[in-house]
Design a protein around this motif. Structure first.
Motif: not given
Lengths: 239, 303
Positions: A82-87
Protein backbone atom coordinates in the motif's frame (compact mmCIF):
# COMPACT_ATOMS: atom_id res chain seq x y z
CA UNK A 1 -1.27 -4.91 26.21
CA UNK A 2 2.13 -3.30 25.91
CA UNK A 3 2.02 0.14 27.44
CA UNK A 4 4.05 2.82 25.71
CA UNK A 5 4.73 6.51 26.15
CA UNK A 6 6.08 8.83 23.49
CA UNK A 7 9.67 9.94 23.77
CA UNK A 8 10.17 13.73 23.99
CA UNK A 9 9.96 15.29 20.54
CA UNK A 10 13.43 16.84 20.91
CA UNK A 11 14.90 13.39 21.47
CA UNK A 12 13.14 12.03 18.38
CA UNK A 13 14.26 14.98 16.26
CA UNK A 14 17.79 14.32 17.50
CA UNK A 15 17.65 10.78 16.06
CA UNK A 16 17.27 12.13 12.52
CA UNK A 17 20.27 13.16 10.44
CA UNK A 18 19.95 16.27 8.22
CA UNK A 19 17.88 15.43 5.14
CA UNK A 20 17.06 11.95 6.41
CA UNK A 21 13.78 10.90 4.82
CA UNK A 22 11.62 9.40 7.52
CA UNK A 23 8.37 7.44 7.32
CA UNK A 24 6.23 7.34 10.47
CA UNK A 25 4.50 4.07 11.46
CA UNK A 26 1.93 3.83 14.26
CA UNK A 27 0.17 0.92 15.92
CA UNK A 28 -3.59 0.68 15.98
CA UNK A 29 -3.83 -1.50 19.04
CA UNK A 30 -1.80 -0.90 22.20
CA UNK A 31 -0.23 2.40 21.15
CA UNK A 32 -3.64 3.62 20.01
CA UNK A 33 -5.03 2.86 23.49
CA UNK A 34 -2.04 4.63 25.07
CA UNK A 35 -2.47 7.67 22.80
CA UNK A 36 1.16 7.21 21.87
CA UNK A 37 0.81 5.92 18.31
CA UNK A 38 -2.78 5.64 17.03
CA UNK A 39 -4.02 7.32 13.86
CA UNK A 40 -4.32 10.73 15.46
CA UNK A 41 -0.92 10.68 17.17
CA UNK A 42 0.83 9.32 14.08
CA UNK A 43 -0.60 12.06 11.89
CA UNK A 44 0.33 14.61 14.53
CA UNK A 45 3.86 13.21 14.78
CA UNK A 46 4.35 13.60 11.02
CA UNK A 47 3.19 17.19 11.30
CA UNK A 48 5.26 17.95 14.43
CA UNK A 49 8.38 16.58 12.79
CA UNK A 50 7.76 18.52 9.57
CA UNK A 51 7.28 21.69 11.58
CA UNK A 52 10.72 21.11 13.09
CA UNK A 53 12.32 20.76 9.67
CA UNK A 54 12.33 16.98 9.33
CA UNK A 55 11.78 15.42 5.93
CA UNK A 56 8.70 13.25 6.46
CA UNK A 57 7.90 11.21 3.36
CA UNK A 58 4.72 9.62 4.70
CA UNK A 59 2.98 7.90 7.56
CA UNK A 60 0.55 5.07 8.23
CA UNK A 61 -1.09 3.10 10.97
CA UNK A 62 -1.51 -0.38 9.49
CA UNK A 63 -4.96 -1.88 9.81
CA UNK A 64 -8.20 -0.94 11.57
CA UNK A 65 -8.45 -0.06 15.23
CA UNK A 66 -7.61 -3.15 17.25
CA UNK A 67 -5.08 -4.41 14.71
CA UNK A 68 -1.57 -4.67 16.17
CA UNK A 69 1.49 -3.41 14.35
CA UNK A 70 3.32 -6.53 15.54
CA UNK A 71 1.22 -8.74 13.26
CA UNK A 72 4.04 -9.08 10.76
CA UNK A 73 2.26 -10.40 7.66
CA UNK A 74 -0.26 -7.57 7.74
CA UNK A 75 2.29 -4.83 8.45
CA UNK A 76 4.54 -6.14 5.67
CA UNK A 77 1.64 -6.05 3.20
CA UNK A 78 0.69 -2.49 4.15
CA UNK A 79 4.23 -1.14 4.03
CA UNK A 80 5.42 -3.03 0.96
CA UNK A 81 2.23 -2.87 -1.12
CA UNK A 82 0.00 0.00 0.00
CA UNK A 83 2.87 2.40 0.72
CA UNK A 84 5.54 0.88 -1.50
CA UNK A 85 6.65 4.15 -3.06
CA UNK A 86 7.10 6.10 0.16
CA UNK A 87 8.65 3.13 1.90
CA UNK A 88 11.17 2.78 -0.92
CA UNK A 89 11.96 6.46 -0.70
CA UNK A 90 12.37 6.46 3.09
CA UNK A 91 15.80 6.29 4.68
CA UNK A 92 14.28 5.29 7.99
CA UNK A 93 11.09 4.49 9.92
CA UNK A 94 10.00 6.19 13.10
CA UNK A 95 7.86 3.68 14.98
CA UNK A 96 5.17 4.81 17.41
CA UNK A 97 4.62 1.51 19.11
CA UNK A 98 6.30 -0.90 21.46
CA UNK A 99 9.65 -2.58 20.99
CA UNK A 100 7.95 -5.56 19.37
CA UNK A 101 6.39 -3.19 16.85
CA UNK A 102 9.79 -1.64 16.13
CA UNK A 103 11.17 -5.07 15.33
CA UNK A 104 8.12 -5.86 13.23
CA UNK A 105 8.94 -2.83 11.08
CA UNK A 106 12.53 -4.06 10.68
CA UNK A 107 11.15 -7.39 9.44
CA UNK A 108 8.41 -5.82 7.35
CA UNK A 109 10.91 -3.59 5.53
CA UNK A 110 13.52 -6.32 5.12
CA UNK A 111 15.96 -4.74 7.51
CA UNK A 112 15.05 -1.06 7.25
CA UNK A 113 16.57 1.54 9.56
CA UNK A 114 14.27 2.24 12.50
CA UNK A 115 13.94 4.84 15.26
CA UNK A 116 11.93 4.23 18.42
CA UNK A 117 9.37 6.97 18.92
CA UNK A 118 8.19 5.50 22.21
CA UNK A 119 9.48 3.98 25.39
CA UNK A 120 7.92 0.59 26.05
CA UNK A 121 7.14 0.67 29.74
CA UNK A 122 5.26 -2.48 30.75
CA UNK A 123 2.63 -5.06 29.88
CA UNK A 124 -0.61 -4.06 31.55
CA UNK A 125 -4.32 -4.32 32.08
CA UNK A 126 -6.47 -1.63 30.44
CA UNK A 127 -8.44 -0.81 33.55
CA UNK A 128 -10.27 2.03 31.82
CA UNK A 129 -9.76 4.28 28.83
CA UNK A 130 -7.54 6.47 30.96
CA UNK A 131 -5.71 3.94 33.14
CA UNK A 132 -3.38 1.06 32.44
CA UNK A 133 -1.84 -0.84 35.33
CA UNK A 134 0.88 -3.48 35.51
CA UNK A 135 -0.13 -6.78 37.11
CA UNK A 136 2.20 -9.20 35.32
CA UNK A 137 5.96 -9.13 34.75
CA UNK A 138 5.98 -11.77 31.96
CA UNK A 139 8.47 -13.78 34.03
CA UNK A 140 7.75 -17.09 32.34
CA UNK A 141 6.58 -19.07 35.37
CA UNK A 142 3.28 -18.10 36.96
CA UNK A 143 3.25 -18.24 40.76
CA UNK A 144 -0.14 -16.66 41.35
CA UNK A 145 -2.03 -19.81 42.29
CA UNK A 146 -0.84 -19.40 45.90
CA UNK A 147 -1.49 -15.66 46.01
CA UNK A 148 -5.09 -15.46 44.94
CA UNK A 149 -4.15 -14.34 41.43
CA UNK A 150 -2.13 -11.30 42.57
CA UNK A 151 1.45 -11.47 41.33
CA UNK A 152 4.07 -10.85 44.04
CA UNK A 153 6.80 -10.58 41.41
CA UNK A 154 4.98 -7.54 40.09
CA UNK A 155 3.11 -6.09 43.06
CA UNK A 156 5.97 -6.44 45.57
CA UNK A 157 8.80 -3.98 44.87
CA UNK A 158 11.31 -6.62 45.98
CA UNK A 159 9.69 -9.53 44.08
CA UNK A 160 9.44 -11.48 47.34
CA UNK A 161 7.84 -14.91 47.15
CA UNK A 162 7.47 -15.86 50.81
CA UNK A 163 5.70 -12.90 52.33
CA UNK A 164 6.36 -9.23 52.99
CA UNK A 165 9.55 -7.55 54.09
CA UNK A 166 9.27 -5.49 57.26
CA UNK A 167 9.13 -2.18 55.46
CA UNK A 168 5.43 -1.58 54.90
CA UNK A 169 3.67 1.07 56.93
CA UNK A 170 -0.06 1.72 57.02
CA UNK A 171 -0.41 -0.86 54.28
CA UNK A 172 1.92 1.04 51.96
CA UNK A 173 5.21 -0.03 50.40
CA UNK A 174 8.52 1.33 51.72
CA UNK A 175 9.38 2.41 48.20
CA UNK A 176 6.38 4.69 47.75
CA UNK A 177 3.85 5.83 50.33
CA UNK A 178 1.20 5.93 47.60
CA UNK A 179 1.73 2.33 46.59
CA UNK A 180 -0.02 -0.56 48.33
CA UNK A 181 2.17 -3.29 49.83
CA UNK A 182 1.62 -6.17 47.42
CA UNK A 183 1.82 -8.76 50.19
CA UNK A 184 -0.78 -7.01 52.30
CA UNK A 185 -3.07 -6.99 49.24
CA UNK A 186 -2.46 -10.72 48.82
CA UNK A 187 -3.03 -11.38 52.52
CA UNK A 188 -6.26 -9.38 52.66
CA UNK A 189 -7.60 -11.09 49.55
CA UNK A 190 -6.79 -14.60 50.71
CA UNK A 191 -8.12 -13.84 54.18
CA UNK A 192 -11.42 -12.61 52.72
CA UNK A 193 -11.67 -15.84 50.74
CA UNK A 194 -10.78 -17.99 53.75
CA UNK A 195 -7.70 -19.28 51.93
CA UNK A 196 -4.74 -18.04 53.98
CA UNK A 197 -3.53 -21.63 53.91
CA UNK A 198 -2.43 -21.03 50.31
CA UNK A 199 0.35 -18.69 51.36
CA UNK A 200 1.77 -20.86 54.14
CA UNK A 201 3.98 -23.25 52.13
CA UNK A 202 7.58 -22.38 51.33
CA UNK A 203 8.04 -21.02 47.83
CA UNK A 204 11.29 -22.01 46.24
CA UNK A 205 13.52 -19.53 44.39
CA UNK A 206 12.39 -18.55 40.96
CA UNK A 207 13.75 -20.28 37.89
CA UNK A 208 15.30 -17.30 36.17
CA UNK A 209 16.25 -19.40 33.18
CA UNK A 210 12.60 -19.13 32.14
CA UNK A 211 12.94 -15.36 32.36
CA UNK A 212 16.06 -15.28 30.21
CA UNK A 213 15.82 -13.28 27.04
CA UNK A 214 15.20 -13.52 24.17
CA UNK A 215 12.50 -16.15 24.40
CA UNK A 216 10.32 -17.61 21.68
CA UNK A 217 7.14 -19.60 21.28
CA UNK A 218 6.37 -22.03 18.48
CA UNK A 219 2.64 -22.63 18.23
CA UNK A 220 0.33 -25.02 16.46
CA UNK A 221 -3.38 -25.59 17.13
CA UNK A 222 -2.80 -28.31 19.72
CA UNK A 223 0.75 -27.79 20.91
CA UNK A 224 3.14 -25.03 21.86
CA UNK A 225 6.87 -25.01 22.55
CA UNK A 226 8.30 -22.35 24.83
CA UNK A 227 12.01 -21.81 24.28
CA UNK A 228 14.21 -20.15 26.88
CA UNK A 229 17.46 -20.94 28.64
CA UNK A 230 15.44 -23.44 30.68
CA UNK A 231 15.30 -25.51 27.49
CA UNK A 232 12.34 -26.13 25.20
CA UNK A 233 9.11 -26.83 27.04
CA UNK A 234 6.36 -28.34 24.93
CA UNK A 235 2.80 -28.31 26.18
CA UNK A 236 -0.45 -29.60 24.74
CA UNK A 237 -3.89 -28.05 25.09
CA UNK A 238 -5.50 -31.50 24.64
CA UNK A 239 -6.23 -34.28 27.17
CA UNK B 1 31.85 -17.80 68.85
CA UNK B 2 28.34 -18.46 67.66
CA UNK B 3 25.81 -16.46 69.63
CA UNK B 4 23.44 -19.41 69.50
CA UNK B 5 25.79 -21.13 71.98
CA UNK B 6 25.08 -18.35 74.46
CA UNK B 7 21.36 -18.46 73.78
CA UNK B 8 21.34 -22.21 74.32
CA UNK B 9 23.08 -21.69 77.67
CA UNK B 10 20.29 -19.35 78.68
CA UNK B 11 22.41 -16.19 78.55
CA UNK B 12 20.61 -12.93 77.95
CA UNK B 13 22.42 -12.03 74.76
CA UNK B 14 23.41 -8.43 74.21
CA UNK B 15 24.45 -7.23 70.78
CA UNK B 16 25.36 -3.83 69.39
CA UNK B 17 25.63 -2.58 65.87
CA UNK B 18 28.05 -0.58 63.76
CA UNK B 19 27.94 0.55 60.17
CA UNK B 20 30.96 0.46 57.84
CA UNK B 21 32.34 3.75 56.58
CA UNK B 22 31.74 5.18 53.12
CA UNK B 23 35.26 4.57 51.96
CA UNK B 24 38.04 2.06 52.17
CA UNK B 25 40.07 1.01 55.21
CA UNK B 26 43.57 2.45 54.89
CA UNK B 27 46.40 -0.07 54.63
CA UNK B 28 48.08 1.39 57.70
CA UNK B 29 47.25 -1.30 60.27
CA UNK B 30 47.35 1.20 63.13
CA UNK B 31 44.43 3.14 61.62
CA UNK B 32 41.07 2.34 63.19
CA UNK B 33 38.14 2.78 60.79
CA UNK B 34 35.12 4.54 62.36
CA UNK B 35 33.22 1.29 62.89
CA UNK B 36 36.17 -0.13 64.82
CA UNK B 37 36.36 3.01 66.95
CA UNK B 38 32.67 2.68 67.69
CA UNK B 39 33.15 -0.98 68.51
CA UNK B 40 35.77 -0.05 71.12
CA UNK B 41 33.01 1.50 73.25
CA UNK B 42 31.19 -1.82 73.12
CA UNK B 43 34.14 -3.93 74.20
CA UNK B 44 33.18 -5.95 77.26
CA UNK B 45 29.65 -4.56 77.09
CA UNK B 46 28.12 -6.80 74.45
CA UNK B 47 28.48 -10.36 73.27
CA UNK B 48 28.60 -9.52 69.59
CA UNK B 49 28.31 -6.66 67.15
CA UNK B 50 26.14 -6.54 64.03
CA UNK B 51 27.84 -5.07 61.00
CA UNK B 52 25.35 -3.60 58.55
CA UNK B 53 25.34 -4.39 54.84
CA UNK B 54 25.07 -1.18 52.80
CA UNK B 55 22.35 -0.10 55.22
CA UNK B 56 19.44 1.85 53.81
CA UNK B 57 20.83 0.98 50.36
CA UNK B 58 23.63 3.51 50.79
CA UNK B 59 26.85 2.22 49.23
CA UNK B 60 29.63 1.74 51.77
CA UNK B 61 32.57 -0.45 52.69
CA UNK B 62 31.51 -4.09 52.57
CA UNK B 63 30.10 -5.59 55.72
CA UNK B 64 32.44 -8.55 55.45
CA UNK B 65 35.62 -6.45 55.36
CA UNK B 66 34.44 -4.60 58.45
CA UNK B 67 33.54 -7.92 60.14
CA UNK B 68 37.03 -9.25 59.51
CA UNK B 69 38.62 -6.06 60.88
CA UNK B 70 36.48 -6.27 64.02
CA UNK B 71 37.34 -9.92 64.45
CA UNK B 72 41.06 -9.11 64.21
CA UNK B 73 40.53 -6.54 66.94
CA UNK B 74 38.95 -9.15 69.20
CA UNK B 75 35.28 -8.39 68.69
CA UNK B 76 32.61 -10.92 67.74
CA UNK B 77 30.95 -9.73 64.53
CA UNK B 78 27.51 -10.66 63.24
CA UNK B 79 27.65 -10.43 59.47
CA UNK B 80 24.50 -8.91 58.00
CA UNK B 81 23.77 -10.07 54.48
CA UNK B 82 20.93 -8.70 52.39
CA UNK B 83 19.30 -10.04 49.25
CA UNK B 84 19.28 -6.64 47.58
CA UNK B 85 22.67 -6.58 45.90
CA UNK B 86 23.60 -10.19 45.16
CA UNK B 87 22.18 -13.09 43.24
CA UNK B 88 22.09 -16.65 44.59
CA UNK B 89 25.60 -17.44 43.41
CA UNK B 90 27.07 -14.41 45.16
CA UNK B 91 25.05 -14.96 48.35
CA UNK B 92 26.21 -18.54 48.75
CA UNK B 93 29.78 -17.60 47.92
CA UNK B 94 29.67 -14.75 50.46
CA UNK B 95 28.60 -17.12 53.22
CA UNK B 96 31.43 -19.53 52.41
CA UNK B 97 33.83 -16.58 52.27
CA UNK B 98 32.63 -15.19 55.57
CA UNK B 99 33.19 -18.46 57.38
CA UNK B 100 36.57 -18.86 55.71
CA UNK B 101 37.59 -15.44 57.03
CA UNK B 102 36.59 -16.31 60.59
CA UNK B 103 33.01 -15.06 60.86
CA UNK B 104 30.73 -17.27 62.98
CA UNK B 105 27.42 -15.39 62.91
CA UNK B 106 25.27 -14.25 60.05
CA UNK B 107 22.05 -12.28 60.03
CA UNK B 108 20.06 -12.74 56.85
CA UNK B 109 17.79 -9.94 55.66
CA UNK B 110 15.79 -8.87 52.65
CA UNK B 111 17.43 -5.45 52.62
CA UNK B 112 16.07 -1.96 52.10
CA UNK B 113 15.04 -1.24 48.53
CA UNK B 114 17.59 0.49 46.29
CA UNK B 115 15.10 3.32 45.90
CA UNK B 116 15.72 4.37 49.52
CA UNK B 117 19.45 4.76 49.10
CA UNK B 118 22.02 6.84 47.26
CA UNK B 119 22.03 4.78 44.03
CA UNK B 120 18.37 5.00 43.11
CA UNK B 121 18.92 3.86 39.52
CA UNK B 122 20.64 0.62 40.57
CA UNK B 123 19.10 -2.70 39.57
CA UNK B 124 17.57 -4.20 42.70
CA UNK B 125 18.61 -7.86 42.66
CA UNK B 126 16.32 -9.70 45.11
CA UNK B 127 17.04 -12.98 43.32
CA UNK B 128 16.21 -14.69 46.62
CA UNK B 129 14.05 -13.56 49.51
CA UNK B 130 15.14 -13.81 53.12
CA UNK B 131 13.25 -17.07 53.69
CA UNK B 132 14.92 -18.71 50.74
CA UNK B 133 18.27 -17.33 51.89
CA UNK B 134 17.78 -18.90 55.34
CA UNK B 135 17.06 -22.24 53.71
CA UNK B 136 20.03 -22.03 51.39
CA UNK B 137 22.33 -21.02 54.26
CA UNK B 138 21.08 -24.09 56.18
CA UNK B 139 21.89 -26.27 53.22
CA UNK B 140 25.40 -24.84 53.05
CA UNK B 141 25.86 -25.65 56.73
CA UNK B 142 24.90 -29.21 55.86
CA UNK B 143 27.55 -29.36 53.17
CA UNK B 144 25.48 -28.82 50.04
CA UNK B 145 24.93 -25.84 47.80
CA UNK B 146 21.37 -24.97 46.84
CA UNK B 147 21.41 -27.12 43.73
CA UNK B 148 22.69 -30.13 45.64
CA UNK B 149 26.41 -30.07 44.87
CA UNK B 150 28.69 -31.24 47.66
CA UNK B 151 30.91 -28.67 49.33
CA UNK B 152 34.54 -29.66 49.83
CA UNK B 153 34.36 -28.26 53.35
CA UNK B 154 31.23 -27.02 55.03
CA UNK B 155 30.93 -23.75 56.94
CA UNK B 156 29.92 -23.78 60.61
CA UNK B 157 28.01 -20.66 61.44
CA UNK B 158 24.75 -19.72 63.05
CA UNK B 159 21.83 -18.21 61.21
CA UNK B 160 19.95 -15.21 62.48
CA UNK B 161 16.98 -13.45 60.94
CA UNK B 162 14.90 -10.35 61.50
CA UNK B 163 11.26 -9.76 62.33
CA UNK B 164 9.32 -6.50 62.58
CA UNK B 165 6.85 -6.47 65.51
CA UNK B 166 5.47 -3.12 64.30
CA UNK B 167 4.17 -4.64 61.08
CA UNK B 168 0.44 -4.58 60.55
CA UNK B 169 -1.17 -7.03 60.07
CA UNK B 170 1.09 -8.78 62.57
CA UNK B 171 -0.21 -12.20 61.55
CA UNK B 172 1.36 -11.72 58.13
CA UNK B 173 4.75 -10.89 59.65
CA UNK B 174 4.46 -13.90 61.96
CA UNK B 175 3.73 -16.12 58.99
CA UNK B 176 7.00 -15.01 57.50
CA UNK B 177 8.76 -15.57 60.83
CA UNK B 178 7.42 -19.14 60.88
CA UNK B 179 8.71 -19.65 57.36
CA UNK B 180 12.15 -18.38 58.40
CA UNK B 181 12.16 -20.82 61.31
CA UNK B 182 11.21 -23.70 59.04
CA UNK B 183 13.99 -22.58 56.71
CA UNK B 184 16.57 -22.76 59.49
CA UNK B 185 16.67 -19.41 61.29
CA UNK B 186 18.11 -20.09 64.74
CA UNK B 187 17.62 -16.72 66.40
CA UNK B 188 15.83 -13.46 65.69
CA UNK B 189 16.50 -9.81 66.20
CA UNK B 190 13.52 -7.48 66.01
CA UNK B 191 13.41 -4.20 64.16
CA UNK B 192 13.32 -1.18 66.46
CA UNK B 193 10.41 -1.21 68.88
CA UNK B 194 9.28 1.66 71.09
CA UNK B 195 5.75 0.70 72.01
CA UNK B 196 4.77 -1.44 75.01
CA UNK B 197 1.62 -2.70 73.37
CA UNK B 198 3.44 -3.66 70.17
CA UNK B 199 5.92 -5.65 72.23
CA UNK B 200 3.27 -7.45 74.23
CA UNK B 201 1.20 -8.40 71.20
CA UNK B 202 4.28 -9.62 69.39
CA UNK B 203 5.75 -11.57 72.30
CA UNK B 204 2.47 -13.30 73.00
CA UNK B 205 2.48 -14.77 69.50
CA UNK B 206 6.20 -15.11 68.82
CA UNK B 207 7.04 -16.84 72.10
CA UNK B 208 5.06 -19.85 70.88
CA UNK B 209 7.37 -20.26 67.89
CA UNK B 210 10.26 -21.62 69.93
CA UNK B 211 13.17 -19.50 68.75
CA UNK B 212 15.12 -17.00 70.83
CA UNK B 213 14.33 -13.38 70.07
CA UNK B 214 16.39 -10.31 70.88
CA UNK B 215 14.36 -7.14 71.23
CA UNK B 216 15.72 -4.46 68.94
CA UNK B 217 16.09 -0.86 70.06
CA UNK B 218 17.34 2.15 68.14
CA UNK B 219 18.72 5.00 70.22
CA UNK B 220 16.53 8.04 69.94
CA UNK B 221 19.01 10.92 69.80
CA UNK B 222 16.72 13.91 69.37
CA UNK B 223 13.10 14.85 68.73
CA UNK B 224 14.10 15.65 65.14
CA UNK B 225 15.36 12.11 64.71
CA UNK B 226 12.05 10.74 65.98
CA UNK B 227 10.13 12.87 63.49
CA UNK B 228 12.55 11.89 60.74
CA UNK B 229 12.14 8.18 61.50
CA UNK B 230 8.38 8.49 61.47
CA UNK B 231 8.59 10.23 58.13
CA UNK B 232 11.35 8.29 56.41
CA UNK B 233 12.21 5.00 58.08
CA UNK B 234 9.98 2.30 56.79
CA UNK B 235 8.15 0.06 59.22
CA UNK B 236 9.06 1.89 62.44
CA UNK B 237 6.96 4.29 64.49
CA UNK B 238 8.33 6.41 67.33
CA UNK B 239 5.53 7.36 69.73
CA UNK B 240 5.07 11.08 70.46
CA UNK B 241 5.76 10.48 74.16
CA UNK B 242 9.30 9.38 73.30
CA UNK B 243 9.84 12.37 71.05
CA UNK B 244 8.59 14.72 73.77
CA UNK B 245 10.78 13.15 76.42
CA UNK B 246 14.02 13.34 74.46
CA UNK B 247 13.10 16.90 73.51
CA UNK B 248 12.59 17.86 77.16
CA UNK B 249 16.33 18.21 77.78
CA UNK B 250 19.06 20.35 76.21
CA UNK B 251 21.18 18.91 73.45
CA UNK B 252 24.11 18.48 75.81
CA UNK B 253 22.08 16.18 78.04
CA UNK B 254 20.58 14.00 75.34
CA UNK B 255 23.03 11.14 75.60
CA UNK B 256 22.25 10.83 79.27
CA UNK B 257 18.54 11.15 78.59
CA UNK B 258 18.43 8.55 75.84
CA UNK B 259 20.44 6.16 78.02
CA UNK B 260 17.82 6.61 80.71
CA UNK B 261 14.91 6.17 78.29
CA UNK B 262 16.31 3.19 76.42
CA UNK B 263 17.55 1.58 79.63
CA UNK B 264 14.19 1.97 81.33
CA UNK B 265 12.43 0.50 78.32
CA UNK B 266 14.76 -2.48 78.09
CA UNK B 267 14.47 -3.10 81.84
CA UNK B 268 10.69 -3.13 81.56
CA UNK B 269 10.62 -5.67 78.75
CA UNK B 270 13.80 -7.73 79.04
CA UNK B 271 12.13 -10.65 80.77
CA UNK B 272 10.00 -11.20 77.66
CA UNK B 273 13.02 -11.70 75.40
CA UNK B 274 16.16 -13.78 75.24
CA UNK B 275 18.37 -10.81 74.57
CA UNK B 276 18.56 -7.26 73.38
CA UNK B 277 19.97 -5.82 70.20
CA UNK B 278 20.98 -2.17 70.57
CA UNK B 279 21.36 -0.09 67.43
CA UNK B 280 23.24 3.01 68.64
CA UNK B 281 23.64 4.75 65.25
CA UNK B 282 27.12 5.88 66.17
CA UNK B 283 26.47 6.60 69.85
CA UNK B 284 28.11 3.41 71.02
CA UNK B 285 29.55 5.30 74.00
CA UNK B 286 26.01 5.49 75.38
CA UNK B 287 25.54 1.72 75.38
CA UNK B 288 27.27 1.09 78.74
CA UNK B 289 24.94 3.62 80.38
CA UNK B 290 21.91 2.01 78.76
CA UNK B 291 22.88 -1.42 79.99
CA UNK B 292 23.51 -0.11 83.47
CA UNK B 293 20.12 1.57 83.51
CA UNK B 294 18.53 -1.60 82.11
CA UNK B 295 20.25 -3.69 84.78
CA UNK B 296 21.69 -5.92 82.11
CA UNK B 297 25.22 -7.18 82.39
CA UNK B 298 27.07 -9.33 79.99
CA UNK B 299 28.12 -12.49 81.75
CA UNK B 300 30.39 -13.68 79.04
CA UNK B 301 31.41 -10.69 77.03
CA UNK B 302 33.53 -10.81 73.95
CA UNK B 303 37.21 -10.49 74.78
Amino acid sequence: MHATIQKPIEEIVGFLRPDEKVFVVGCNNCAWKCHSGGQEETEAMAERLSRRGANVVGYTVPGPQGMSLCKLDHTRKVLQEDYSEQVREADSFLVLGCGQGVHTVIDATDGGMVHPGCDTIFGGETVSESEINEYCSLCGECVIEFTGGLCPITLCAKNLLNGPCGGAENGKCEVDAERDCGWILIYERLKAMGRLDLMEPYQKPKNHARWSRPRSLKVSPHEATFCSQAGPITVSNQD
Amino acid sequence: MKITELLENGSFVVTGEVGPVKGAIPRDASFLPPCAKEAESLRGQVHAINVTDNQSAVMKLGSLAACVRLKELGHEPIYQITCRDRNRIALQSEILTAFSLGVDNMLLLTGDHTHLGDHKEAKPVFDLDSVQLCRIASELLQGKDMVGNDLAFKPEMCIGAVVNPNFQPLELQLMKMRKKIDAGAQFFQTQAVYDDRVIDDFVEAASKLGRPVQMGVVLLKSPQMGAYMNQNVSGITVPQSWIDEIGSVDKTDRKKKTAEMMGRFIRRHKSKFQGVHIMPLGWTDVVPMILEEAEVSVQQAAA
